[in-house]
Motif scaffolding. Structure first.
Motif, mmCIF file in Angstrom:
data_model
loop_
_atom_site.group_PDB
_atom_site.id
_atom_site.type_symbol
_atom_site.label_atom_id
_atom_site.label_comp_id
_atom_site.label_asym_id
_atom_site.label_seq_id
_atom_site.Cartn_x
_atom_site.Cartn_y
_atom_site.Cartn_z
ATOM 1 N N ARG A 157 0.845 -1.187 0.000
ATOM 2 C CA ARG A 157 0.000 0.000 0.000
ATOM 3 C C ARG A 157 0.883 1.241 0.000
ATOM 4 O O ARG A 157 1.815 1.366 0.808
ATOM 5 C CB ARG A 157 -0.932 0.018 1.212
ATOM 6 C CG ARG A 157 -1.872 1.217 1.233
ATOM 7 C CD ARG A 157 -2.823 1.133 2.432
ATOM 8 N NE ARG A 157 -3.648 2.317 2.550
ATOM 9 C CZ ARG A 157 -4.784 2.521 1.901
ATOM 10 N NH1 ARG A 157 -5.223 1.585 1.059
ATOM 11 N NH2 ARG A 157 -5.481 3.616 2.064
ATOM 12 N N LEU A 158 0.579 2.191 -0.899
ATOM 13 C CA LEU A 158 1.346 3.425 -1.019
ATOM 14 C C LEU A 158 0.623 4.571 -0.330
ATOM 15 O O LEU A 158 -0.602 4.546 -0.178
ATOM 16 C CB LEU A 158 1.553 3.774 -2.497
ATOM 17 C CG LEU A 158 2.228 2.714 -3.366
ATOM 18 C CD1 LEU A 158 2.331 3.209 -4.803
ATOM 19 C CD2 LEU A 158 3.601 2.343 -2.825
ATOM 20 N N SER A 159 1.383 5.580 0.031
ATOM 21 C CA SER A 159 0.775 6.810 0.529
ATOM 22 C C SER A 159 0.140 7.560 -0.641
ATOM 23 O O SER A 159 0.370 7.239 -1.818
ATOM 24 C CB SER A 159 1.820 7.692 1.201
ATOM 25 O OG SER A 159 2.683 8.261 0.220
ATOM 26 N N GLU A 160 -0.635 8.583 -0.332
ATOM 27 C CA GLU A 160 -1.296 9.347 -1.395
ATOM 28 C C GLU A 160 -0.286 9.970 -2.341
ATOM 29 O O GLU A 160 -0.451 9.931 -3.567
ATOM 30 C CB GLU A 160 -2.182 10.426 -0.771
ATOM 31 C CG GLU A 160 -2.985 11.218 -1.787
ATOM 32 C CD GLU A 160 -3.942 12.205 -1.148
ATOM 33 O OE1 GLU A 160 -4.540 13.007 -1.894
ATOM 34 O OE2 GLU A 160 -4.097 12.186 0.087
ATOM 35 N N ARG A 161 0.778 10.567 -1.809
ATOM 36 C CA ARG A 161 1.786 11.209 -2.661
ATOM 37 C C ARG A 161 2.595 10.181 -3.437
ATOM 38 O O ARG A 161 2.937 10.394 -4.609
ATOM 39 C CB ARG A 161 2.714 12.076 -1.807
ATOM 40 C CG ARG A 161 2.074 13.302 -1.205
ATOM 41 C CD ARG A 161 1.678 14.318 -2.269
ATOM 42 N NE ARG A 161 1.395 15.611 -1.681
ATOM 43 C CZ ARG A 161 0.936 16.651 -2.338
ATOM 44 N NH1 ARG A 161 0.715 16.551 -3.633
ATOM 45 N NH2 ARG A 161 0.695 17.805 -1.747
ATOM 46 N N GLU A 162 2.928 9.064 -2.801
ATOM 47 C CA GLU A 162 3.650 8.011 -3.510
ATOM 48 C C GLU A 162 2.826 7.494 -4.686
ATOM 49 O O GLU A 162 3.342 7.299 -5.791
ATOM 50 C CB GLU A 162 3.970 6.862 -2.554
ATOM 51 C CG GLU A 162 5.000 7.200 -1.498
ATOM 52 C CD GLU A 162 5.028 6.188 -0.365
ATOM 53 O OE1 GLU A 162 5.937 6.292 0.476
ATOM 54 O OE2 GLU A 162 4.131 5.310 -0.304
ATOM 55 N N CYS A 163 1.540 7.280 -4.445
ATOM 56 C CA CYS A 163 0.648 6.803 -5.493
ATOM 57 C C CYS A 163 0.552 7.814 -6.633
ATOM 58 O O CYS A 163 0.608 7.451 -7.811
ATOM 59 C CB CYS A 163 -0.730 6.526 -4.897
ATOM 60 S SG CYS A 163 -1.942 5.899 -6.082
ATOM 61 N N ALA A 164 0.422 9.090 -6.286
ATOM 62 C CA ALA A 164 0.304 10.127 -7.315
ATOM 63 C C ALA A 164 1.570 10.207 -8.162
ATOM 64 O O ALA A 164 1.500 10.340 -9.391
ATOM 65 C CB ALA A 164 0.019 11.471 -6.657
ATOM 66 N N LEU A 165 2.731 10.116 -7.523
ATOM 67 C CA LEU A 165 3.994 10.167 -8.261
ATOM 68 C C LEU A 165 4.126 8.970 -9.195
ATOM 69 O O LEU A 165 4.459 9.121 -10.387
ATOM 70 C CB LEU A 165 5.163 10.207 -7.278
ATOM 71 C CG LEU A 165 6.567 10.139 -7.879
ATOM 72 C CD1 LEU A 165 6.795 11.277 -8.861
ATOM 73 C CD2 LEU A 165 7.615 10.154 -6.770
ATOM 74 N N LEU A 166 3.832 7.783 -8.692
ATOM 75 C CA LEU A 166 3.944 6.592 -9.525
ATOM 76 C C LEU A 166 2.922 6.619 -10.660
ATOM 77 O O LEU A 166 3.215 6.191 -11.783
ATOM 78 C CB LEU A 166 3.760 5.343 -8.669
ATOM 79 C CG LEU A 166 4.005 4.001 -9.365
ATOM 80 C CD1 LEU A 166 5.395 3.946 -9.978
ATOM 81 C CD2 LEU A 166 3.804 2.854 -8.375
ATOM 82 N N ALA A 167 1.737 7.144 -10.395
ATOM 83 C CA ALA A 167 0.707 7.218 -11.436
ATOM 84 C C ALA A 167 1.126 8.133 -12.575
ATOM 85 O O ALA A 167 0.873 7.844 -13.748
ATOM 86 C CB ALA A 167 -0.613 7.688 -10.832
ATOM 87 N N VAL A 168 1.763 9.264 -12.259
ATOM 88 C CA VAL A 168 2.243 10.172 -13.302
ATOM 89 C C VAL A 168 3.290 9.473 -14.173
ATOM 90 O O VAL A 168 3.241 9.514 -15.406
ATOM 91 C CB VAL A 168 2.824 11.456 -12.680
ATOM 92 C CG1 VAL A 168 3.606 12.251 -13.717
ATOM 93 C CG2 VAL A 168 1.708 12.313 -12.116
ATOM 94 N N LEU A 169 4.256 8.814 -13.541
ATOM 95 C CA LEU A 169 5.295 8.119 -14.301
ATOM 96 C C LEU A 169 4.703 6.996 -15.146
ATOM 97 O O LEU A 169 5.083 6.800 -16.301
ATOM 98 C CB LEU A 169 6.348 7.557 -13.346
ATOM 99 C CG LEU A 169 7.154 8.584 -12.546
ATOM 100 C CD1 LEU A 169 7.996 7.883 -11.481
ATOM 101 C CD2 LEU A 169 8.042 9.424 -13.447
ATOM 102 N N ALA A 170 3.743 6.261 -14.571
ATOM 103 C CA ALA A 170 3.157 5.118 -15.282
ATOM 104 C C ALA A 170 2.243 5.545 -16.417
ATOM 105 O O ALA A 170 2.071 4.810 -17.393
ATOM 106 C CB ALA A 170 2.398 4.235 -14.298
ATOM 107 N N ALA A 171 1.637 6.735 -16.298
ATOM 108 C CA ALA A 171 0.737 7.201 -17.350
ATOM 109 C C ALA A 171 1.484 7.506 -18.639
ATOM 110 O O ALA A 171 0.916 7.407 -19.732
ATOM 111 C CB ALA A 171 -0.030 8.437 -16.879
#
Length: 226
Positions: A157-171
């Motif tokens: 489980r990621l934190s909100e900021r970790e998730c947002a950062l990974l989502a930007v890179l993955a997009a």
């Protein structure tokens, strides 16, 4: 979101050319779409985040916020609505950039109206099972639960900021993001670029060192494998 059978499909059109936007809006309404039109990227982002759509038609060369940045932000926030990019930038590299940014389809201008309508119908059919998730090298990132898989395949489980950062890179997995890009997209420009390095470190600690690649002198990119 379930829809009644007689509810018209909702479409967001983000296009800054007023003549083309007006023509497309009229045409799509004749085809029974409920159309919202935005003339710049910021308005398109606001509508895309606050209203539910069945499909989005998006230009690239938009004022206020460039089309692919708009798309990246929608995907980062978990908006999985299928997107068709409609752009005068039509060479193979441009099309690859649009698809890598998270678009499901890319149609260069000038275009054939019947082809556009057929592509929109196809997008709606293919979108029936789309989840609020983005692909990673060894699985998927679920944007609702913020769950991803570590290097061994275990759930993390990621934190909100970790998730947002990974989502930007993955997009946009083929894009190298500078630290300033990521500070703007993930942290709303607050703080210094060092905060980006800190959260990259957190992601690597949780998901493995290869989840994010450092591109020397340029920034960060989604890793090819975790």
């Amino acid at each position: 979101m379930d829809r009644a059978a007689d509810t018209p499909p909702r479409l967001l059109l983000v296009e800054d050319d007023p003549e083309l936007a007006g023509m497309l809006t009229s045409l799509l309404r004749e085809e029974a779409y409920a159309v919202d039109a935005a003339a710049d990227g910021q308005r398109g982002l606001h509508l895309g985040l606050t209203r539910a759509y069945d499909v989005i038609v998006l230009d690239r060369g938009l004022p206020a916020l460039e089309g692919l940045d708009l798309l990246t932000r929608l995907r980062m926030r978990g908006v999985a609505t299928p997107v068709l990019v409609l752009s005068a930038l039509g060479n193979p590299a441009d099309r690859v950039a649009g698809l890598d940014a998270g678009a499901e389809d890319y149609l260069p201008k000038p275009f054939d109206i019947e082809e556009l309508l057929a592509r929109l119908r196809a997008l709606r059919r293919r979108h029936l099972d789309t989840a609020r998730s983005v692909p990673l090298p060894n699985g998927r990132l679920d944007l609702d639960s913020r769950m991803a898989a570590d290097a061994a395949g275990g759930p993390v489980r990621l934190s909100e900021r970790e998730c947002a950062l990974l989502a930007v890179l993955a997009a946009r997995p083929s894009r190298v993001f500078s630290r300033d890009d990521l500070l703007r997209l993930v942290f709303d420009g607050a703080g210094s670029p060092v905060v980006v390095d800190t959260y990259v470190h957190y992601l690597r600690r949780k998901l493995g060192k290869r989840i994010v690649d450092t591109v020397r002198g340029r920034g960060y990119q989604l890793g090819r494998s975790a």
